[in-house]
Design an enzyme around this catalytic site. Structure first.
Site, mmCIF file in Angstrom:
data_model
loop_
_atom_site.group_PDB
_atom_site.id
_atom_site.type_symbol
_atom_site.label_atom_id
_atom_site.label_comp_id
_atom_site.label_asym_id
_atom_site.label_seq_id
_atom_site.Cartn_x
_atom_site.Cartn_y
_atom_site.Cartn_z
ATOM 1 N N SER A 150 0.849 -1.191 0.000
ATOM 2 C CA SER A 150 0.000 0.000 0.000
ATOM 3 C C SER A 150 0.895 1.255 0.000
ATOM 4 O O SER A 150 1.769 1.352 -0.861
ATOM 5 C CB SER A 150 -0.937 -0.048 1.208
ATOM 6 N N ASP A 204 -8.633 -7.085 -4.261
ATOM 7 C CA ASP A 204 -8.357 -5.720 -3.791
ATOM 8 C C ASP A 204 -9.247 -4.722 -4.536
ATOM 9 O O ASP A 204 -9.187 -4.619 -5.750
ATOM 10 C CB ASP A 204 -6.865 -5.410 -4.021
ATOM 11 N N HIS A 232 -7.708 -5.709 0.000
ATOM 12 C CA HIS A 232 -6.431 -4.996 0.130
ATOM 13 C C HIS A 232 -5.635 -5.431 1.362
ATOM 14 O O HIS A 232 -4.434 -5.669 1.289
ATOM 15 C CB HIS A 232 -6.723 -3.497 0.182
#
Lengths: 367, 367
Positions: B136, B304, B334
């Site tokens: 991320s 995701d 995610h």
């Protein structure tokens, strides 16, 4: 009794009692209709969350003379949902005490919207619906039509919706309600006779919602990291007035909604979507679907984030009388049911061919 | 110079000048490290948006003796990002005038976070990184490491991120910033010495964010339309205290974040994610990727929503020196890069085998 000139009419349907037991006296339902009503050619279109009865406007590629919902052949009718702000009774309306309903307006379920519409049809003398159809909140209402009043409905077309609110939908919808309720101008929902209106909250809600209405790839292809002309979102200090193009676009979508829609209504109808669950009190989702006898066609959008296509597949697998299944292929996402008029028209024409045959000749098929 | 006992240290790195030209004097970067530093066995882990330097806590299935990031073999180092609130200089820190930075803190880019970390490594005398990795925001920083300082980085593993912010990401991230900025307790970002803290806004931001961190199917399987025990979200009037289980769950996630994280920091780092664009000033996205020479492995999560897998496929197609590509298969969405430790550990072990070989023996392969 039906005026089919397209004029907006408001019909008093009397007292309405909600699924949860609240009473709304003196309910009005607004409607518009087009075409000539023969008694057995009525098509009822159910609008989505912020829609209204003016279906020839918001679905103009689909409704009209010679179009898929052919007003030369059918009588096309659309009501404003109970709880709405486009002519029907909702939070913006005056309660019997002469003040706006505001926070006192009861919570509604999707079933309430349908039951009020049924009460309206009773009032205007309609006893048969050739077809009912709609997308998103309109699709949820269409589904409930087939389960609440199957005797009235010849066939149904359900677009871009699910059998019940998913936890994700409840979550993202609650975020929208929360954005409105956090606006100081919301005033607990009783802002109607004040100087302030929760425009900021409603715009924030819409910006979130719009990101669920549009496909992620489509938005990215249109905007990417493009900078809004004349602005610099990459400056040395954060400045909300210096925006990427997508931020400007979402701001525009938010402001545009505040110019035509009411925040309290948005909360009421979004709450109704949170309560969407065709299984409630019917032995659960799949038992309710299996018991459905109205020939029903299901369609969805391949890139829908809000109502992913697997939710329409779930409906199609479990419906007791599936007429057909169709997929709208589009980068647009959820809103494709509104904007992909060529594909939607094709689906509607197929659907109506089957619906005209009263479901009897139509073998289930996939188009 | 490096203390590798896991103790939190704060290192003064001096003045820092941001990509956009603002100056931050007296910057501190906090770090923790584990294992024994041999000079050529350093693994730098980059944390995500609300993470911190305590990687043995938030990635405990992955980091430790005998684990994938084996602290018996490697020296694992993690800094708190510039702009953070876990020891490094950020909006919560005191500016030279003795008041909190607050709204005066400059906007940061992902490149700034990496440049400050580089300045920190210079300060502690580190000149070689065996591997840098993260997911991320940590993945975005990892990517920038490979482009800003390729001479330092032997290999990189980029998890669950994209080459630049997509328009959808900017949109949903801006909705989160907006939720914070609309909280009256935000006070324009200068709430640090007041009685009020924008907890409501930060919680609202987190609720939205959490819906992008988790897979839609996973949330639905866990909660569906289940009612929170003792509450009735289906009553005759809307009541935010009568909730579905998913609403309670999201409320909990929101409140939990306010107990450990700062709203101003959240805005600063989210803004940095809005500015994530490895193509900026490098001739565009694919040219920048093609020029990358550091052996880089890419991994993503099949479900995701926030960083859809096609974004990792885009990275893998265009990177100049792709080491390998891997997909984490999980309903979690995610967050799978944080919670699917078995799969992530397997990916990291493969990656480190290749990284140890200095990229020379490793042919690109897909695991």
């Amino acid at each position: 009794m039906l005026d089919t000139t397209g004029t907006l009419h408001k019909v008093d349907i009397g007292e309405f009692i909600t699924e949860a037991g609240a009473t709304i006296p003196n309910v009005t339902i607004a409607y518009q209709a087009w075409g000539t009503f023969h008694g057995n050619n009525l098509i009822v279109v159910e609008h989505a969350l912020t829609g209204d009865s003016n279906v020839v406007d918001w679905w103009d590629g689909v409704v009209g003379p010679g179009k898929a919902l052919d007003t030369d052949k059918y009588c096309v009718l659309c009501t404003n949902a109970l709880g709405g702000c486009m002519g029907s009774t909702g939070p913006t309306s005056l309660a019997p005490d002469g003040n706006h309903w505001g926070s006192r307006f009861p919570a509604l379920s999707i079933r309430d919207l349908v039951a009020a519409e049924k009460q309206f049809l009773d009032k205007v003398g309609v006893t048969q619906i050739l077809a009912v159809l709609g997308g998103s909140m309109g699709g949820a209402r269409t589904l409930e039509w087939t389960l609440l009043y199957p005797q009235l409905v010849n066939a149904a077309l359900v677009l871009a919706v699910s059998a019940r609110a998913s936890a994700w939908q409840i979550g993202i919808q609650t975020a929208q309600i929360s954005a409105i309720e956090q606006d100081p101008d919301w005033q607990g929902g009783d802002y109607y006779r004040t100087e302030a209106t929760p425009h900021n909250g409603l715009a924030a809600a819409r910006r979130i919602a719009h990101l669920t209405y549009r496909g992620e790839l489509e938005i990215d292809e249109r905007f990417g990291t493009t900078v809004q002309p004349g602005e610099n979102p990459l400056g040395p200090y954060r400045d909300p007035h210096q925006r990427f193009a997508v931020q400007s676009y979402l701001d525009y979508q938010g402001v545009k909604l505040t110019e035509r829609f009411d925040a309290g209504t948005y909360v009421t109808l979004t709450e109704a979507m949170n309560r969407h669950d065709i299984g409630r009190g019917r032995g659960g989702l799949n038992k309710a679907l299996a018991a459905s006898q109205v020939p029903t066609m299901i369609a969805g959008v391949d890139t829908d984030i809000l109502y992913p296509y697997h939710q329409q597949e779930h409906l199609s697998r479990n419906l007791g009388n599936l007429l057909a299944m169709a997929k709208i292929s589009s980068p647009v996402g959820h809103d494709a049911f509104l904007v992909e008029c060529r594909q939607v028209s094709r689906i509607i024409r197929h659907f109506l061919t089957m619906a005209d045959a009263n479901g009897t000749d139509a073998n289930m098929y996939f188009i």
